[in-house]
Design an enzyme around this catalytic site. Structure first.
Site, PDB file in Angstrom:
ATOM      1  N   LYS A 198     -14.259   8.727  -3.980  1.00  0.00           N
ATOM      2  CA  LYS A 198     -15.488   9.140  -3.280  1.00  0.00           C
ATOM      3  C   LYS A 198     -15.970  10.486  -3.806  1.00  0.00           C
ATOM      4  O   LYS A 198     -17.163  10.694  -4.027  1.00  0.00           O
ATOM      5  CB  LYS A 198     -15.228   9.209  -1.774  1.00  0.00           C
ATOM      6  CG  LYS A 198     -14.992   7.840  -1.145  1.00  0.00           C
ATOM      7  CD  LYS A 198     -14.324   7.941   0.222  1.00  0.00           C
ATOM      8  CE  LYS A 198     -13.817   6.566   0.655  1.00  0.00           C
ATOM      9  NZ  LYS A 198     -12.904   6.612   1.801  1.00  0.00           N
ATOM     10  N   LYS A 251       1.471  14.513   0.449  1.00  0.00           N
ATOM     11  CA  LYS A 251       0.121  14.856  -0.015  1.00  0.00           C
ATOM     12  C   LYS A 251       0.003  16.341  -0.352  1.00  0.00           C
ATOM     13  O   LYS A 251      -0.990  16.786  -0.907  1.00  0.00           O
ATOM     14  CB  LYS A 251      -0.918  14.435   1.024  1.00  0.00           C
ATOM     15  CG  LYS A 251      -1.010  12.909   1.151  1.00  0.00           C
ATOM     16  CD  LYS A 251      -2.040  12.483   2.189  1.00  0.00           C
ATOM     17  CE  LYS A 251      -2.069  10.979   2.418  1.00  0.00           C
ATOM     18  NZ  LYS A 251      -2.720  10.221   1.330  1.00  0.00           N
ATOM     19  N   THR A 285      -8.331   6.649  -2.125  1.00  0.00           N
ATOM     20  CA  THR A 285      -9.741   6.266  -2.294  1.00  0.00           C
ATOM     21  C   THR A 285     -10.634   7.487  -2.088  1.00  0.00           C
ATOM     22  O   THR A 285     -11.761   7.510  -2.578  1.00  0.00           O
ATOM     23  CB  THR A 285     -10.157   5.156  -1.303  1.00  0.00           C
ATOM     24  OG1 THR A 285      -9.770   5.526   0.008  1.00  0.00           O
ATOM     25  CG2 THR A 285      -9.528   3.833  -1.679  1.00  0.00           C
ATOM     26  N   LYS A 330      -7.521  14.664   3.952  1.00  0.00           N
ATOM     27  CA  LYS A 330      -6.768  13.401   3.998  1.00  0.00           C
ATOM     28  C   LYS A 330      -5.719  13.557   5.096  1.00  0.00           C
ATOM     29  O   LYS A 330      -5.589  14.629   5.695  1.00  0.00           O
ATOM     30  CB  LYS A 330      -6.113  13.086   2.656  1.00  0.00           C
ATOM     31  CG  LYS A 330      -5.314  14.230   2.052  1.00  0.00           C
ATOM     32  CD  LYS A 330      -4.815  13.917   0.655  1.00  0.00           C
ATOM     33  CE  LYS A 330      -5.897  13.997  -0.383  1.00  0.00           C
ATOM     34  NZ  LYS A 330      -6.226  12.744  -1.030  1.00  0.00           N
ATOM     35  N   ARG A 331      -4.967  12.491   5.400  1.00  0.00           N
ATOM     36  CA  ARG A 331      -3.928  12.611   6.403  1.00  0.00           C
ATOM     37  C   ARG A 331      -2.947  13.720   6.022  1.00  0.00           C
ATOM     38  O   ARG A 331      -2.667  13.917   4.836  1.00  0.00           O
ATOM     39  CB  ARG A 331      -3.174  11.281   6.563  1.00  0.00           C
ATOM     40  CG  ARG A 331      -3.980  10.185   7.232  1.00  0.00           C
ATOM     41  CD  ARG A 331      -4.468  10.544   8.635  1.00  0.00           C
ATOM     42  NE  ARG A 331      -3.412  10.513   9.618  1.00  0.00           N
ATOM     43  CZ  ARG A 331      -3.060   9.434  10.322  1.00  0.00           C
ATOM     44  NH1 ARG A 331      -3.705   8.300  10.158  1.00  0.00           N
ATOM     45  NH2 ARG A 331      -2.091   9.497  11.205  1.00  0.00           N
ATOM     46  N   HIS A 371       0.802  -1.234   0.000  1.00  0.00           N
ATOM     47  CA  HIS A 371       0.000   0.000   0.000  1.00  0.00           C
ATOM     48  C   HIS A 371       0.830   1.277   0.000  1.00  0.00           C
ATOM     49  O   HIS A 371       0.266   2.361   0.124  1.00  0.00           O
ATOM     50  CB  HIS A 371      -0.935   0.031   1.213  1.00  0.00           C
ATOM     51  CG  HIS A 371      -2.107  -0.893   1.103  1.00  0.00           C
ATOM     52  ND1 HIS A 371      -3.271  -0.561   0.454  1.00  0.00           N
ATOM     53  CD2 HIS A 371      -2.281  -2.150   1.570  1.00  0.00           C
ATOM     54  CE1 HIS A 371      -4.123  -1.573   0.534  1.00  0.00           C
ATOM     55  NE2 HIS A 371      -3.553  -2.549   1.194  1.00  0.00           N
TER      56      HIS A 371
END
Length: 835
Positions: A661, A555, A657, A549-550, A358
């Site tokens: 969504k 990111k 993911t 998100k985290r 992952h």
């Protein structure tokens, strides 16, 4: 007299019908009142909203239990291969009649924060899809007493609070003390004539708690089993013999700490002894449970017990490296306990396990110190050494002069202290290895695990992640779900590829108007929530630009923040110029020990403080930091989003993911060609996403040339202005140097190259604003994205795992409900055997 139901409430009723399959309003009311009186011992005079929630939860669970038991009976009698990956219309109407509000009760439910970031949520989607596709599956994990921490934002800083999610109890779970199992730690290995024995161990008990996982409209209810650590009664009671009974009882906490708290790190390995204990604890308990079920299924056979068929009956998916100890543990069971010879045990083990990777971030890959493993799990270390020796012998026979290859592929790393590389253990001990998006799987094969891929190319494959449309459309966005059902029928809920039919409606004025209205309703509702929670007045017609998100450097929440400051500077420079209003919403948790992530949160909140209180800016730009981002908050924000930020540096996000969504719920994506964004662009057409920035090959070239942040700073005036403002303390006048560490990182050691993508990102955002001014064209693009999101159903992902890795076939078979007699189940079994 109660007010009539609004259109939104009616739609919500229609959209979620059948999930639990409750047939009778009177029955629901009766069950609700029974539980309020006899389970909670309350009446309507003294009951609290939480009591009403618990009464409702117990009522719904009653309707699941019959299906749950019947599903297990069905599995027992059909003996299928088992995969082990590590509320209803009538309910709402009954509550309406009782004068209660469904949404108020939903707010009472605790988020079970038992996973980190998207990985835990992905597992939940997979469990939903396995039940919906009639796959005999069990999900296993730890029942953490304290889940992922609750995040508070105080003076702009993240502060962690314990998530005591079980303080009021959990109405959905059922404790199973009769299946409690021993798990061993420490001790030593004794060599005997009968083989190795692991002796003088410390024992901890694993207590299972089962939660029902219902499928959609098929009466299948699978099981999620979570383990809780318990000290045995005789734990340390030898101390009692020397008079310290009190201390002996207090020391029981040492055992029970194993399931006390979830390590809140996402994409970062923390090599703590307690963490290794947790990983082995869940593995050891689960494998005992699996083998017990396997032996039970063989009891009725006239043949003596044989493990030859074990991989034909059991498939185990290692979800990242956290359950990697399952490989040496299964070997220990086969060799030491069941007395199989090594070669046969190894063949069975490899055929049983498959491994999903992952992450590509090196700091996230687990490498356990040999010294720690030798103390905690001495027999397992011996087994790992033996696996490694056999593995290296094989490589040496194929590449006798390639010492570098042998060193790179070893399970034991020697640099900087001896450590066990858990990803290598997973690859060697599995028959299949997959990434979670096409680009990610290619990076695994050509870069991170290239040597392994060259040795066994057939072992490596891709399984692009997915999300369950039941939660991420029907339950969180009922208006959109119902509109789609009216347009193309309801079958899309179990076959999301049918959303392609929406392409026929992309030019229909009525459908465009309806889609636009649903988005606006969701935005209005979320704006009201934000105003209530954050005391900030939101312009509901502004573009809702969302990045949740985290919090992690890769990111690139920082890139988003730099763009916000750029917009602010443009408004300040020419306040009268036309400007598309934006509400920028950022949210997510930083790992408690991750200094830079916490500094990023502080910077975003500091920028928001200035922007939101500047009268020149007014309603043109607002910046909000969503506190304590979690599933229940995601269900509110995602349906209200116009623009989804998926802006990681190309080659760093495995899949994502959240991006799926947002796409399914009618948000447009601004993103890099990374993770599943690549496939989203393939499905919808790259022209229907806002793609910007470097591709993987560009990042590699920049690495080869050497990334120089100063070059971009000097060349881009808007970037220079933004950075100078942060440096000078414009956003932190009381502490001008507070963001020095952030600036040092951006200029001296920014692995994720924020400045390199700044210019293209800002230009891409200009295209976003331009299109948003033409609401009809914007909504057409939204419809094209929804129509293209079918591939990203977890039903499709699970079908791929089932057929290509686990060797099982999904089924549309509907198990007869418990209201039908036993004969109906037997008839179904006979029909199956005929087929």
């Amino acid at each position: 007299m109660a007010a009539p139901l609004s259109d939104q409430e009616k739609r919500k009723q229609i959209s979620i019908r059948g999930i639990v399959g409750v047939e009778n309003v009177a029955e629901i009311k009766q069950g609700f009142n029974r539980h309020l009186h006899f389970t909670l011992v309350k009446d309507r005079n003294v009951a609290t909203p939480r009591d009403y929630y618990f009464a409702l939860a117990h009522t719904v669970r009653d309707h699941l239990v019959g299906r749950w038991i019947r599903t297990q009976q069905f599995y027992y009698e059909t003996d299928p291969k088992v995969a082990e990956p590590f509320p209803a219309l009538m309910t709402m109407f009954s509550l309406f009649q009782l004068g209660l509000d469904m949404e108020d009760l939903e707010e009472m439910e605790e988020d079970a924060g038992l996973g980190n970031g998207g990985l835990g949520r992905l597992a939940a989607c997979f469990l939903d899809s396995m039940a919906t596709q009639g796959l005999a599956a069990y999900g296993y994990g730890i029942r953490y007493e304290y889940g992922i921490f609750n995040q508070k934002i105080k003076d702009g800083w993240q502060v962690e609070e314990a998530d005591d999610w079980l303080r009021y109890g959990n109405p959905w779970e059922k404790a199973r003390p009769e299946y409690m199992l021993p798990v061993h730690f420490y001790g030593r290995v004794e060599k005997t004539d009968e083989g190795s024995k692991w002796v003088d161990t410390q024992v901890v008990l694993a207590m299972p708690y089962d939660t029902p996982i219902p499928g959609y409209m098929n009466n299948t209810v699978n099981t999620m089993r979570l383990w809780s650590a318990r000290a045995p009664n005789d734990f340390n009671l030898k101390d009692f013999n020397v008079g310290d009974y009190i201390q002996a009882v207090l020391d029981r906490n040492l055992a029970e700490n194993i399931s006390r708290v979830l390590y809140p790190n996402d994409n970062c390995f923390e090599g703590k002894e307690l963490r290794l204990k947790q990983e082995y604890f869940v593995v050891a308990a689960t494998l005992q449970d699996v083998i017990r079920r396997f032996k039970t299924s063989k009891k009725n056979s006239s043949n003596p017990l044989s493990f030859d068929s074990f991989p034909d009956k059991v498939a185990m998916q290692l979800n990242d490296t956290h359950p990697a100890m399952a490989i040496p543990e299964l070997m220990r069971i086969f060799v030491d306990i069941e007395k199989l010879d090594w070669d046969m045990a190894w063949d069975l083990t490899k055929r049983t396990f498959a491994y999903t990777n992952h992450t590509v971030l090196p700091e996230a890959l687990e490498r356990w110190p040999v010294e720690l493993m030798e103390t905690l799990l001495p027999r397992h270390l011996e087994i790992i050494y033996q696996i490694n020796q056999n593995h290296l012998d094989c490589i040496a026979s194929l590449f006798p002069d390639d010492m570098d290859r042998i060193r790179h592929m070893s399970l034991i790393e020697e640099d900087g202290g001896k450590r066990v590389n858990m990803a290598h253990l997973c690859i060697v001990g599995s028959h299949a290895v997959n990434g979670v998006a096409e680009i990610h799987s290619n990076i695994i094969k050509t870069d991170i695990f290239r040597d392994f891929s060259e040795l066994e190319p057939e072992k490596f494959q891709n399984k692009t992640n997915g999300i369950t449309p039941r939660r991420w459309l029907l339950l969180c966005n009922p208006g959109l779900a119902d509109l789609i059902a009216e347009a193309i029928g309801e079958d899309y809920v179990k076959d999301l590829s049918q959303l392609q039919k929406l392409n026929e409606l992309v030019d229909g004025d009525t459908f465009i108007r309806d889609i636009s209205k649903i988005k606006q309703d969701n935005k209005l509702k979320f704006a009201q929530y934000l105003e209530k929670e954050y005391k900030v007045k939101i312009n509901p017609s502004s573009l809702f630009d969302v990045h949740v998100k985290r919090i992690h450097e890769y990111k690139r929440q920082l890139l988003n923040c730099l763009h916000v400051i750029t917009l602010y500077n443009r408004i300040k420079k020419t306040p009268s110029a036309p400007f598309v209003p934006r509400t920028v919403i950022i949210g997510g948790k930083a790992a408690p020990g991750y200094h830079m992530a916490k500094m990023i949160i502080k910077l975003i909140t500091s920028v928001g403080e200035v922007v939101n209180n500047d009268p020149v800016v007014g309603s043109k730009l607002k910046v909000l930091y969503l506190e304590n981002y979690r599933v229940s908050l995601a269900e509110k924000v995602i349906p209200a989003t116009d623009l989804s930020e998926q802006i990681s540096t190309a080659g760093t996000e495995a899949s994502g993911t959240g991006n799926m969504k947002f796409m399914l719920n009618g948000a447009l994506t601004i993103g890099t060609m990374d993770g599943a964004n690549v496939e989203m662009a393939e499905e919808a057409g790259e022209e229907n996403l806002f793609i910007f920035g470097m591709r993987v090959e560009d990042v590699a070239q920049l690495d080869a040339e050497g990334y120089d942040a100063m070059k971009y700073y000097k060349a881009l005036p808007e970037l220079k202005q933004v950075i100078d403002q942060i440096k000078s303390g414009f956003f932190s006048p009381r502490q001008p140097d507070i963001f020095k560490d952030v600036m040092d990182m951006l200029f001296k050691h920014d692995r994720f190259k924020v400045f390199a993508d700044f210019e293209d990102y800002v230009k891409c955002q200009e295209r976003v604003s331009l299109l948003y001014q033409d609401q009809k064209e914007w909504t057409k693009m939204v419809i094209k994205n929804i129509a293209a999101s079918g591939k990203f159903s977890s039903d499709r992902t699970i079908k791929d795992y089932a057929t290509e890795i686990w060797g099982v076939e999904p089924t549309d078979l509907k198990i007869p409900p418990p209201s039908e007699p036993r004969e109906a189940l037997e008839e179904t079994l006979r029909a199956m055997k005929k087929n």
